[in-house]
Design an enzyme around this catalytic site. Structure first.
Site, PDB file in Angstrom:
ATOM      1  N   PRO A 239       9.043  -6.237  -1.329  1.00  0.00           N
ATOM      2  CA  PRO A 239       9.501  -5.139  -2.170  1.00  0.00           C
ATOM      3  C   PRO A 239       8.432  -4.100  -2.498  1.00  0.00           C
ATOM      4  CG  PRO A 239       9.306  -7.178  -3.423  1.00  0.00           C
ATOM      5  CD  PRO A 239       9.157  -7.542  -1.986  1.00  0.00           C
ATOM      6  N   ASN A 240       8.899  -2.868  -2.492  1.00  0.00           N
ATOM      7  CA  ASN A 240       8.121  -1.678  -2.898  1.00  0.00           C
ATOM      8  C   ASN A 240       7.102  -1.215  -1.859  1.00  0.00           C
ATOM      9  OD1 ASN A 240       9.367  -1.334  -5.512  1.00  0.00           O
ATOM     10  ND2 ASN A 240       8.293  -3.190  -6.126  1.00  0.00           N
TER      11      ASN A 240
ATOM     12  N   ARG B 144       2.727   6.559  -3.580  1.00  0.00           N
ATOM     13  CA  ARG B 144       2.480   6.273  -5.000  1.00  0.00           C
ATOM     14  C   ARG B 144       1.246   5.377  -5.098  1.00  0.00           C
ATOM     15  NH1 ARG B 144       6.343   9.127  -5.248  1.00  0.00           N
ATOM     16  NH2 ARG B 144       8.346   8.914  -6.319  1.00  0.00           N
TER      17      ARG B 144
ATOM     18  N   TYR C 143      -3.395   1.275  -3.521  1.00  0.00           N
ATOM     19  CA  TYR C 143      -2.893   0.817  -2.217  1.00  0.00           C
ATOM     20  C   TYR C 143      -3.280   1.730  -1.053  1.00  0.00           C
ATOM     21  CZ  TYR C 143      -0.253  -2.469  -5.026  1.00  0.00           C
ATOM     22  OH  TYR C 143       0.077  -3.472  -5.902  1.00  0.00           O
TER      23      TYR C 143
ATOM     24  N   ASN D 192       3.590  -9.846   4.367  1.00  0.00           N
ATOM     25  CA  ASN D 192       3.152  -9.368   3.060  1.00  0.00           C
ATOM     26  C   ASN D 192       4.414  -9.368   2.201  1.00  0.00           C
ATOM     27  OD1 ASN D 192       2.287  -8.164   0.751  1.00  0.00           O
ATOM     28  ND2 ASN D 192       1.331  -6.395   1.747  1.00  0.00           N
TER      29      ASN D 192
ATOM     30  N   ALA E 162       5.439  -8.806  -4.278  1.00  0.00           N
ATOM     31  CA  ALA E 162       5.587  -9.578  -5.523  1.00  0.00           C
ATOM     32  C   ALA E 162       6.247 -10.942  -5.295  1.00  0.00           C
ATOM     33  CB  ALA E 162       6.383  -8.762  -6.530  1.00  0.00           C
TER      34      ALA E 162
ATOM     35  N   GLU F 205      -0.529 -14.714   6.093  1.00  0.00           N
ATOM     36  CA  GLU F 205      -0.219 -13.993   4.848  1.00  0.00           C
ATOM     37  C   GLU F 205      -1.207 -12.844   4.707  1.00  0.00           C
ATOM     38  OE1 GLU F 205      -0.519 -16.478   1.362  1.00  0.00           O
ATOM     39  OE2 GLU F 205      -0.340 -14.768  -0.008  1.00  0.00           O
TER      40      GLU F 205
ATOM     41  N   HIS G 190      -2.358  -9.369   2.332  1.00  0.00           N
ATOM     42  CA  HIS G 190      -2.259  -8.478   1.173  1.00  0.00           C
ATOM     43  C   HIS G 190      -3.240  -7.337   1.344  1.00  0.00           C
ATOM     44  CE1 HIS G 190       0.385 -11.183  -0.864  1.00  0.00           C
ATOM     45  NE2 HIS G 190      -0.428 -12.168  -0.529  1.00  0.00           N
TER      46      HIS G 190
ATOM     47  N   ARG H  23      -7.366  -9.491  -9.085  1.00  0.00           N
ATOM     48  CA  ARG H  23      -6.398  -8.776  -9.930  1.00  0.00           C
ATOM     49  C   ARG H  23      -5.855  -9.718 -11.023  1.00  0.00           C
ATOM     50  NH1 ARG H  23      -2.403  -5.385  -6.264  1.00  0.00           N
ATOM     51  NH2 ARG H  23      -1.938  -4.515  -8.327  1.00  0.00           N
TER      52      ARG H  23
HETATM   53  O1  CA2 Z   1      -1.905  -6.217  -2.141  1.00  0.00           O
HETATM   54  C1  CA2 Z   1      -0.793  -6.386  -1.657  1.00  0.00           C
HETATM   55  O2  CA2 Z   1      -0.508  -6.141  -0.488  1.00  0.00           O
HETATM   56  C2  CA2 Z   1       0.347  -6.883  -2.552  1.00  0.00           C
HETATM   57  O3  CA2 Z   1       1.158  -7.757  -1.778  1.00  0.00           O
HETATM   58  C3  CA2 Z   1       1.120  -5.651  -2.988  1.00  0.00           C
HETATM   59  C4  CA2 Z   1       2.249  -5.983  -3.958  1.00  0.00           C
HETATM   60  C5  CA2 Z   1       1.741  -6.822  -5.127  1.00  0.00           C
HETATM   61  O4  CA2 Z   1       2.838  -7.216  -5.941  1.00  0.00           O
HETATM   62  C6  CA2 Z   1       0.989  -8.054  -4.647  1.00  0.00           C
HETATM   63  O5  CA2 Z   1       0.500  -8.735  -5.786  1.00  0.00           O
HETATM   64  C7  CA2 Z   1      -0.155  -7.664  -3.754  1.00  0.00           C
HETATM   65  C8  CA2 Z   1       2.874  -4.708  -4.502  1.00  0.00           C
HETATM   66  C9  CA2 Z   1       3.462  -3.847  -3.442  1.00  0.00           C
HETATM   67  C10 CA2 Z   1       3.886  -2.570  -4.091  1.00  0.00           C
HETATM   68  O6  CA2 Z   1       3.592  -1.529  -3.225  1.00  0.00           O
HETATM   69  C11 CA2 Z   1       3.464  -0.292  -3.761  1.00  0.00           C
HETATM   70  C12 CA2 Z   1       2.971   0.678  -2.924  1.00  0.00           C
HETATM   71  C13 CA2 Z   1       2.797   1.947  -3.401  1.00  0.00           C
HETATM   72  C14 CA2 Z   1       3.133   2.245  -4.700  1.00  0.00           C
HETATM   73  C15 CA2 Z   1       3.646   1.281  -5.533  1.00  0.00           C
HETATM   74  C16 CA2 Z   1       3.815   0.004  -5.059  1.00  0.00           C
END
Ligand code: CA2
Length: 154
Positions: A13-14, A21, A26, A77, A80, A101, A103, A110
């Site tokens: 997700p996201n 964003r 990121y 990946n 969340a 896996e 990230h 974090r």
């Molecule tokens: O570091 C990573 O790749 C994560 O998997 C990213 C997830 C986070 O929940 C994990 O703890 C670590 C969040 C992905 C959200 O992606 C976004 C990208 C741009 C703007 C907002 C969110």
């Protein structure tokens, strides 16, 4: 002609918001940029990439079921869902192909809730904190495992 072996790259997700964003967290690469890098990495050695993103836990589980018998490796990946999903863990536990896996960020540096992973216990390797390059490292490792051309033992 035989189909080329496929590496599945699954995104949770996201991650579709990447590059649009929170670039301070990121980075500026989009998910399409990451897909292109994975394809470029896989193409020369003769592998296909099946690249997907979903915001839905059940869809991620369905994708694993769909690909579990055909993909020679998985990059995941789960965003969340990494930290919450027993369903994802159980689906990945049925996969015999190696799983990496990935990230983008170093989840261990974090918040504490990001330190727990339901994916790591069923993964061959974990890459965190290398940004988008983590995906291409993972693809390269899976190709090495599939072709057995490198020393891949831990
Ligand atoms: O570091 C990573 O790749 C994560 O998997 C990213 C997830 C986070 O929940 C994990 O703890 C670590 C969040 C992905 C959200 O992606 C976004 C990208 C741009 C703007 C907002 C969110």
């Amino acid at each position: 002609m035989n189909a080329r072996p496929t590496i599945a790259v699954l995104n949770g997700p996201n991650l579709a918001l990447l590059g649009r964003r929170e670039p301070h967290l990121y980075g500026t690469a989009t998910l399409a940029d990451i897909e292109r890098s994975c394809r470029r990495t896989a193409d020369g050695p003769g592998f296909d990439i099946d690249f997907r993103q979903t915001n839905h836990e059940g869809t991620l589980v369905d994708q694993i079921h769909e690909l579990r018998d055909s993909a020679v490796g998985f990059v995941i990946n789960a965003a969340a869902y990494t930290h919450t999903s027993v369903a994802l863990h159980d689906a990945l536990a049925t996969v015999t192909a190696p799983i990496v896996e990935v990230h983008l960020t170093n989840v261990h540096a974090r918040e504490a809730f990001r330190h727990r992973s339901f994916v790591a216990p069923v993964a061959k390797a974990v890459i965190a904190g290398c940004g988008p390059e983590g995906y291409t490292f993972a693809v390269r490792h899976l190709i090495a495992l599939a072709t057995d051309t490198e020393e891949t033992a831990p």
